[in-house]
Design a protein around this motif. Structure first.
Motif, PDB file in Angstrom:
ATOM      1  N   ASN A  47      -5.503   4.944  45.432  1.00  0.00           N
ATOM      2  CA  ASN A  47      -5.060   3.784  44.648  1.00  0.00           C
ATOM      3  C   ASN A  47      -4.596   2.629  45.533  1.00  0.00           C
ATOM      4  O   ASN A  47      -4.030   2.842  46.609  1.00  0.00           O
ATOM      5  N   ALA A  49      -2.041   0.705  46.077  1.00  0.00           N
ATOM      6  CA  ALA A  49      -0.615   0.491  45.795  1.00  0.00           C
ATOM      7  C   ALA A  49       0.221   1.159  46.872  1.00  0.00           C
ATOM      8  O   ALA A  49      -0.205   2.123  47.503  1.00  0.00           O
ATOM      9  N   GLN A  79       1.254  -7.677  43.222  1.00  0.00           N
ATOM     10  CA  GLN A  79       2.264  -7.511  42.180  1.00  0.00           C
ATOM     11  C   GLN A  79       3.399  -6.647  42.724  1.00  0.00           C
ATOM     12  O   GLN A  79       3.158  -5.749  43.531  1.00  0.00           O
ATOM     13  N   GLN A  97       1.416  -3.413  43.825  1.00  0.00           N
ATOM     14  CA  GLN A  97      -0.041  -3.355  43.835  1.00  0.00           C
ATOM     15  C   GLN A  97      -0.493  -4.118  45.072  1.00  0.00           C
ATOM     16  O   GLN A  97       0.042  -5.196  45.370  1.00  0.00           O
ATOM     17  N   CYS A 240      -1.334  -5.933  35.824  1.00  0.00           N
ATOM     18  CA  CYS A 240      -2.064  -4.690  35.595  1.00  0.00           C
ATOM     19  C   CYS A 240      -2.126  -4.491  34.077  1.00  0.00           C
ATOM     20  O   CYS A 240      -1.545  -5.256  33.319  1.00  0.00           O
ATOM     21  N   PHE A 294      -3.824   3.554  33.691  1.00  0.00           N
ATOM     22  CA  PHE A 294      -3.362   2.304  34.291  1.00  0.00           C
ATOM     23  C   PHE A 294      -4.572   1.593  34.911  1.00  0.00           C
ATOM     24  O   PHE A 294      -5.280   2.175  35.738  1.00  0.00           O
ATOM     25  N   GLU A 296      -5.825  -1.082  37.288  1.00  0.00           N
ATOM     26  CA  GLU A 296      -5.216  -1.756  38.442  1.00  0.00           C
ATOM     27  C   GLU A 296      -6.237  -2.550  39.247  1.00  0.00           C
ATOM     28  O   GLU A 296      -7.197  -1.970  39.784  1.00  0.00           O
ATOM     29  N   GLU A 298      -7.963  -4.364  42.376  1.00  0.00           N
ATOM     30  CA  GLU A 298      -7.990  -3.948  43.782  1.00  0.00           C
ATOM     31  C   GLU A 298      -7.674  -5.095  44.743  1.00  0.00           C
ATOM     32  O   GLU A 298      -7.611  -4.871  45.955  1.00  0.00           O
ATOM     33  N   TYR A 306      -9.366  -0.164  39.809  1.00  0.00           N
ATOM     34  CA  TYR A 306      -9.005   1.244  40.021  1.00  0.00           C
ATOM     35  C   TYR A 306      -8.490   1.798  38.699  1.00  0.00           C
ATOM     36  O   TYR A 306      -7.544   1.260  38.118  1.00  0.00           O
ATOM     37  N   ASN A 308      -6.471   4.216  37.310  1.00  0.00           N
ATOM     38  CA  ASN A 308      -5.411   5.178  37.640  1.00  0.00           C
ATOM     39  C   ASN A 308      -5.143   6.091  36.439  1.00  0.00           C
ATOM     40  O   ASN A 308      -4.874   5.622  35.344  1.00  0.00           O
TER      41      ASN A 308
END
Length: 620
Positions: A47, A49, A79, A97, A240, A294, A296, A298, A306, A308
């Protein structure tokens, strides 16, 4: 072609390898960083993050010591959110993120700017060992590089095997080859190895998603940062999104269960219990009709998304059919399917607290090779291994952290004493002293240590000392400055707080559970504090005041624990002489060879009565 010998060779350039190379080089070692692909240095394989519950505390600890993960996260985040704000400060956890491409680019720039770091693109197939001491490596090209110490940070590449449905093929990551040779040599040298598994979700084209069918998840209104050096937090943020699976999604996924490598038994390694695949979730929690997803981004300048919560190794056609039944994904286009990957790891009970192996001097393991999962867990191990590889190469004292010093200390202590047979992930619940190990005070706990090592810079030390001075001045101010009933009572009643009967120091108002510092700062007599001190200083002062009794209680517990840590066990101690020890305890103690009674007490299988027997035998 390259210099003849290095102080430290780091094998692998993921999060562990980058922190290891940076730390050793920053402290003055000559470092060779060997990676199979220069274009994937610091790749966020899963991920995009950094941080999260307990993980955010680790990133701040890395930063406080002088590592780079925090600064790079701040430079490349899209983020920021402080998780668990509704709970006590021990639970507050920063998370961001990240822009995947920029994160990797920044790490490479940092390493390239350090003249003590050399690079070599190749795969290491063999270690050079002489008299149970590492002295270099041999690459796939047959080139020998000599070194005083070697740090292995091989991630998921050691005999990596990728699974998608009934298909499986060798690889350390999608489209990247696995690493062969090292496991076999280490096993021949006497190391125990095992297999673990992790997975990743499909990536999708963000242009094909309908965000109006999803719930928007914005960043914090007043975002903070990871690094204590970052002065300007992120100004613009990307949202997100949250959506959910449903019964139709689950029905489609179940159609592929007979081709699942996990359910069919083709995957032998255990996966992360706290981050299961979507098929595992609907199998284990059959009563649940939906699971959270989630969505998200990239990065700033990519449409890649992504997904999640949708990690899977089911056949790609099943993934495609199921994901299009998720609200907002009806027209989703896949960039690539999700997959599972199996890889070799080495049970970490074979390591010392410095992350040096017990069998081979000068050889260090860090990251997923030790059975952990997560960028943050890998990065902090890399940092500690890099520090200690430098110390060993320069014949300096080893550096370790205790369970009361840092989450990093908790993680390493857990690994070397308890081991792990599933990917280890850090949680706040693993720490006995989490009120002391907060994200806001990592600099207080670790910056002096990092500075004394030569890793944390003078700029960082100066900033820490200024913050400490400001916190002390603010605490003194609110303890000595009094407010009168006629100045405060009307305002207090409006706040729903009880009136004053006499003048009282501001600190007594702050101790009230129904008043926050941010509320007090709205009062005309107190608002000058906001103009004088930073938000960081105000926040830390408030935590110290409101949680003073809890903090003191944990400090007393730490003092008691240190008594056990001070009781050293000789390296040559013969456990076979103590016939009253349980058989399991004797086997574990002989295998792990704890250095203190405190360490012995935390080994799985060593009971409280076994510890009492040890104390009696040692005359204590």
């Amino acid at each position: 072609m390259q210099q003849q010998a290095y102080d430290v060779i780091v094998v692998g350039a993921g999060h562990a390898g980058c922190e290891a190379a940076h730390a050793a080089a920053q402290m003055g070692s000559s470092v060779l960083l060997i990676t199979m692909n220069m274009q994937t240095i610091a790749q966020m394989s899963c991920n995009p993050a950094m941080g999260g519950v307990a993980k955010g505390q680790i990133v701040r600890e890395i930063d406080a010591l002088g590592g780079m993960s925090g600064l790079i996260s701040d430079k490349t985040m899209i983020q920021f959110r402080m998780l668990n704000r509704s709970k006590g400060p021990a639970m507050w956890s920063p998370r961001c993120q990240s822009d995947r491409m920029r994160f990797a680019e920044e790490w490479r720039m940092v390493l390239e700017q350090n003249t003590n770091v050399d690079f070599w693109q190749d795969s290491v197939q063999q270690l050079l060992i002489k008299n149970n001491e590492v002295c270099g490596v041999i690459t796939r090209m047959g080139i020998e590089f000599k070194a005083r110490t070697v740090v292995l940070t091989n991630g998921t590449f050691l005999n990596g095997l990728i699974h998608i449905g009934e298909k499986h093929f060798g690889g350390g990551r999608m489209a990247e080859p696995m690493a062969q040779g090292l496991t076999e040599q280490l096993v021949q040298l006497g190391f125990e190895s095992g297999r673990m598994k992790t997975g990743t979700p499909p990536r999708v084209d963000g242009r094909s998603l309908d965000y109006s069918a999803m719930e928007e998840q914005k960043g914090d209104e007043n975002p903070s940062s990871f690094s204590y050096l970052t002065e300007t937090p992120i100004q613009e943020q990307r949202s997100c999104w949250i959506t959910h699976t449903n019964t139709k999604v689950h029905e489609v996924l179940r159609k592929g269960f007979d081709k699942s490598p996990m359910f069919a038994g083709r995957i032998k390694g255990l996966g992360p219990r706290y981050c299961p695949s979507v098929e595992d979730k609907i199998n284990r929690f059959a009563d649940k009709d939906s699971h959270q997803i989630f969505v998200e981004p990239e990065g700033w300048n990519t449409v890649e998304i992504y997904v999640n919560g949708f990690s899977t190794s089911l056949p790609e056609e099943i993934q495609y059919e199921a994901i299009r039944l998720i609200p907002g994904f009806e027209k989703a286009k896949l960039f690539r399917p999700g997959y599972a990957i199996e890889y070799d790891y080495f049970p970490p009970t074979q390591l010392q607290a410095t992350l040096e192996t017990k069998l081979i001097q000068g050889l260090y393991f860090a990251g997923q090779i030790n059975g952990t999962t997560g960028y943050e867990e890998a990065a902090c191990q890399g940092l500690m291994a890099g520090i200690n590889a430098h110390q060993k190469a320069k014949q300096l004292d080893p550096f370790t952290l205790s369970r009361s010093d840092a989450y990093i200390g908790v993680l390493i202590d857990d690994l070397i004493n308890k081991g792990t047979d599933e990917p280890y992930r850090m949680f706040t619940s693993r720490a006995e002293f989490r009120t002391l190990l907060r994200q806001d005070n990592a600099d207080e706990r670790l910056t002096v240590k990092g500075y004394e090592l030569g890793l944390a810079t003078k700029k960082r030390m100066d900033k820490f000392q200024q913050k400490q001075s400001d916190v002390a001045r603010l605490l003194d101010h609110i303890k000595t400055s009094k407010v009168k009933p006629d100045e405060m009572n009307t305002w207090l009643e409006n706040q729903g707080s009880s009136s004053l009967r006499e003048g009282t120091p501001i600190v007594n108002l702050l101790r009230r559970s129904d008043l926050s510092f941010s509320a007090l700062l709205q009062h005309p007599l107190i608002q000058h504090i906001q103009e004088t001190y930073s938000q960081e200083v105000i926040e830390q002062a408030e935590i110290i005041v409101k949680y003073e009794s809890y903090i003191e209680k944990e400090r007393l517990m730490v003092d008691k624990m240190k008594t056990m840590e001070d009781l050293k066990i000789p390296d040559t101690f013969d456990y076979d002489k103590i016939k009253t020890l349980s058989t399991e305890s004797r086997i574990k103690l002989k295998s792990i060879r704890p250095q203190t009674i405190g360490q012995a007490s935390r080994i799985s299988g060593v009971s409280a009565s076994d510890v009492s027997i040890l104390l009696l035998f040692m005359g204590r």
